[in-house]
Write a protein that holds these residues in place. Structure first.
Motif, PDB file in Angstrom:
ATOM      1  N   GLU A   1      10.438 -65.005  54.227  1.00 37.65           N
ATOM      2  CA  GLU A   1       9.586 -65.467  53.126  1.00 37.65           C
ATOM      3  C   GLU A   1       8.261 -66.009  53.640  1.00 37.65           C
ATOM      4  O   GLU A   1       7.190 -65.640  53.141  1.00 37.65           O
ATOM      5  N   GLN A   2       8.298 -66.877  54.641  1.00 41.53           N
ATOM      6  CA  GLN A   2       7.078 -67.468  55.175  1.00 41.53           C
ATOM      7  C   GLN A   2       6.208 -66.421  55.857  1.00 41.53           C
ATOM      8  O   GLN A   2       4.986 -66.394  55.683  1.00 41.53           O
ATOM      9  N   SER A   3       6.834 -65.537  56.635  1.00 42.34           N
ATOM     10  CA  SER A   3       6.078 -64.498  57.333  1.00 42.34           C
ATOM     11  C   SER A   3       5.368 -63.579  56.358  1.00 42.34           C
ATOM     12  O   SER A   3       4.197 -63.239  56.549  1.00 42.34           O
ATOM     13  N   PHE A   4       6.065 -63.170  55.320  1.00 39.50           N
ATOM     14  CA  PHE A   4       5.462 -62.246  54.360  1.00 39.50           C
ATOM     15  C   PHE A   4       4.357 -62.919  53.558  1.00 39.50           C
ATOM     16  O   PHE A   4       3.328 -62.296  53.279  1.00 39.50           O
ATOM     17  N   ARG A   5       4.546 -64.187  53.198  1.00 41.48           N
ATOM     18  CA  ARG A   5       3.489 -64.868  52.439  1.00 41.48           C
ATOM     19  C   ARG A   5       2.185 -64.928  53.242  1.00 41.48           C
ATOM     20  O   ARG A   5       1.113 -64.654  52.710  1.00 41.48           O
ATOM     21  N   ILE A   6       2.287 -65.299  54.509  1.00 42.29           N
ATOM     22  CA  ILE A   6       1.087 -65.502  55.320  1.00 42.29           C
ATOM     23  C   ILE A   6       0.559 -64.193  55.890  1.00 42.29           C
ATOM     24  O   ILE A   6      -0.643 -63.893  55.807  1.00 42.29           O
ATOM     25  N   ASN A   7       1.440 -63.395  56.474  1.00 42.79           N
ATOM     26  CA  ASN A   7       1.007 -62.222  57.235  1.00 42.79           C
ATOM     27  C   ASN A   7       0.753 -60.996  56.376  1.00 42.79           C
ATOM     28  O   ASN A   7       0.076 -60.070  56.827  1.00 42.79           O
ATOM     29  N   PHE A   8       1.307 -60.981  55.170  1.00 40.45           N
ATOM     30  CA  PHE A   8       1.126 -59.803  54.329  1.00 40.45           C
ATOM     31  C   PHE A   8       0.563 -60.114  52.948  1.00 40.45           C
ATOM     32  O   PHE A   8      -0.485 -59.583  52.568  1.00 40.45           O
ATOM     33  N   ILE A   9       1.201 -60.983  52.184  1.00 36.91           N
ATOM     34  CA  ILE A   9       0.777 -61.180  50.794  1.00 36.91           C
ATOM     35  C   ILE A   9      -0.628 -61.757  50.723  1.00 36.91           C
ATOM     36  O   ILE A   9      -1.443 -61.332  49.896  1.00 36.91           O
ATOM     37  N   SER A  10      -0.953 -62.718  51.585  1.00 35.78           N
ATOM     38  CA  SER A  10      -2.308 -63.276  51.551  1.00 35.78           C
ATOM     39  C   SER A  10      -3.347 -62.214  51.895  1.00 35.78           C
ATOM     40  O   SER A  10      -4.424 -62.175  51.290  1.00 35.78           O
ATOM     41  N   VAL A  11      -3.015 -61.348  52.851  1.00 41.36           N
ATOM     42  CA  VAL A  11      -3.941 -60.273  53.234  1.00 41.36           C
ATOM     43  C   VAL A  11      -4.133 -59.292  52.080  1.00 41.36           C
ATOM     44  O   VAL A  11      -5.254 -58.889  51.764  1.00 41.36           O
ATOM     45  N   ALA A  12      -3.036 -58.916  51.447  1.00 42.22           N
ATOM     46  CA  ALA A  12      -3.137 -57.997  50.310  1.00 42.22           C
ATOM     47  C   ALA A  12      -3.965 -58.615  49.189  1.00 42.22           C
ATOM     48  O   ALA A  12      -4.777 -57.924  48.546  1.00 42.22           O
ATOM     49  N   THR A  13      -3.798 -59.901  48.965  1.00 38.31           N
ATOM     50  CA  THR A  13      -4.571 -60.595  47.924  1.00 38.31           C
ATOM     51  C   THR A  13      -6.057 -60.562  48.249  1.00 38.31           C
ATOM     52  O   THR A  13      -6.897 -60.308  47.366  1.00 38.31           O
ATOM     53  N   ILE A  14      -6.410 -60.818  49.488  1.00 40.27           N
ATOM     54  CA  ILE A  14      -7.819 -60.794  49.906  1.00 40.27           C
ATOM     55  C   ILE A  14      -8.385 -59.386  49.788  1.00 40.27           C
ATOM     56  O   ILE A  14      -9.500 -59.190  49.276  1.00 40.27           O
ATOM     57  N   CYS A  15      -7.640 -58.390  50.256  1.00 35.84           N
ATOM     58  CA  CYS A  15      -8.105 -57.004  50.151  1.00 35.84           C
ATOM     59  C   CYS A  15      -8.327 -56.600  48.699  1.00 35.84           C
ATOM     60  O   CYS A  15      -9.351 -55.992  48.352  1.00 35.84           O
TER      61      CYS A  15
END
Length: 250
Positions: A110-124
């Motif tokens: 959960e923590q890894s995906f929030r920081i390493n993926f979901i935040s990046v997808a949100t910014i993109c």
């Protein structure tokens, strides 16, 4: 090669390590900077250093594990009217090394995906449509070459998701001057990489930034920073533009 003088770049995780090196390098090329960290005090030092190089700069804060904070950060940038031309999605977290990997806690994922993926997808998803509308943009998503290490399952899986997201999205940018790339800094001596890593953090330059300077409208490249270590920027760009830009080559 793209001239970034006067353009604006957002760098996540800019207070230390690879993000810090990226900030100094981009400022040296005349690029204005938005420096992200979890707390504004963390980027105070690098803000002073890049301002001394003659560029415009300001800092933003967000805990990338908190989606509401990420959105608020993006709203703040938009509220300032800053045209974000370049994004370095550098910030990441490596939760733990689990020798009992069969019992990896769900919180690692959960923590890894929030920081390493979901935040990046949100910014993109926030900035790339704006880049397309303005006719220019560069986004560099930082991945990892980690493999065959179930001990770091949460981290590895989140980076695999980032790779897939980036490659899929890259296929929709043909014909635009928005270039989306993946970069891997390699195993570097940073807070994340640890003291036993094989490469000094300074070796990521210019490879970690070369995706901001390529100028051939080809998205989807995987750019391993260590392949460019010690090169001039001009030589690094020339090499990068010879590399194939196709999905699913990782």
């Amino acid at each position: 090669m793209v001239n970034v003088q006067g353009k604006w770049a957002l760098i996540t995780g800019a207070s230390r390590g690879v993000g810090y090196q990226t900030a100094l390098f981009m400022a040296g090329q005349g690029c204005n900077l938005i420096l992200h960290s979890r707390e504004l005090t963390h980027t105070a030092k690098v803000e002073q250093e890049v301002r001394a190089l003659g560029v415009d700069v300001y800092c933003v804060q967000a805990e990338l594990a908190n989606h509401e904070e990420v959105v608020a950060m993006l709203d703040e940038i938009e509220g300032k009217g800053t045209p974000v031309d370049i994004v370095f999605n550098n910030a990441a977290v490596q939760i733990a090394y689990r020798t009992d990997y069969w019992n990896t806690p769900v919180e690692d994922f959960e923590q890894s995906f929030r920081i390493n993926f979901i935040s990046v997808a949100t910014i993109c998803n926030r900035f790339i449509p704006q880049m397309i509308g303005r006719g220019f943009g560069r986004v560099i998503n930082t991945t990892s070459g980690i493999k065959n290490e179930p001990e770091q399952a949460g981290y590895a899986a989140s980076k695999a998701a980032l790779d897939k997201f980036t490659k899929d999205l890259a296929s929709r940018l043909d014909g635009t001057d928005v270039i989306l790339s993946l970069t891997d800094p390699g195993w570097c001596r940073t807070d994340l990489g640890g003291p036993n890593a094989t490469s000094p953090v300074e070796s990521v330059i210019p490879g970690i930034a070369v995706g901001a300077f390529v100028d051939d409208k080809k998205s989807g490249r995987f750019l391993h920073a260590q392949a460019f270590a010690g090169m001039t920027l001009e030589a690094a760009v020339a090499l990068a533009e010879t590399m194939e830009a196709t999905p699913y080559t990782i």
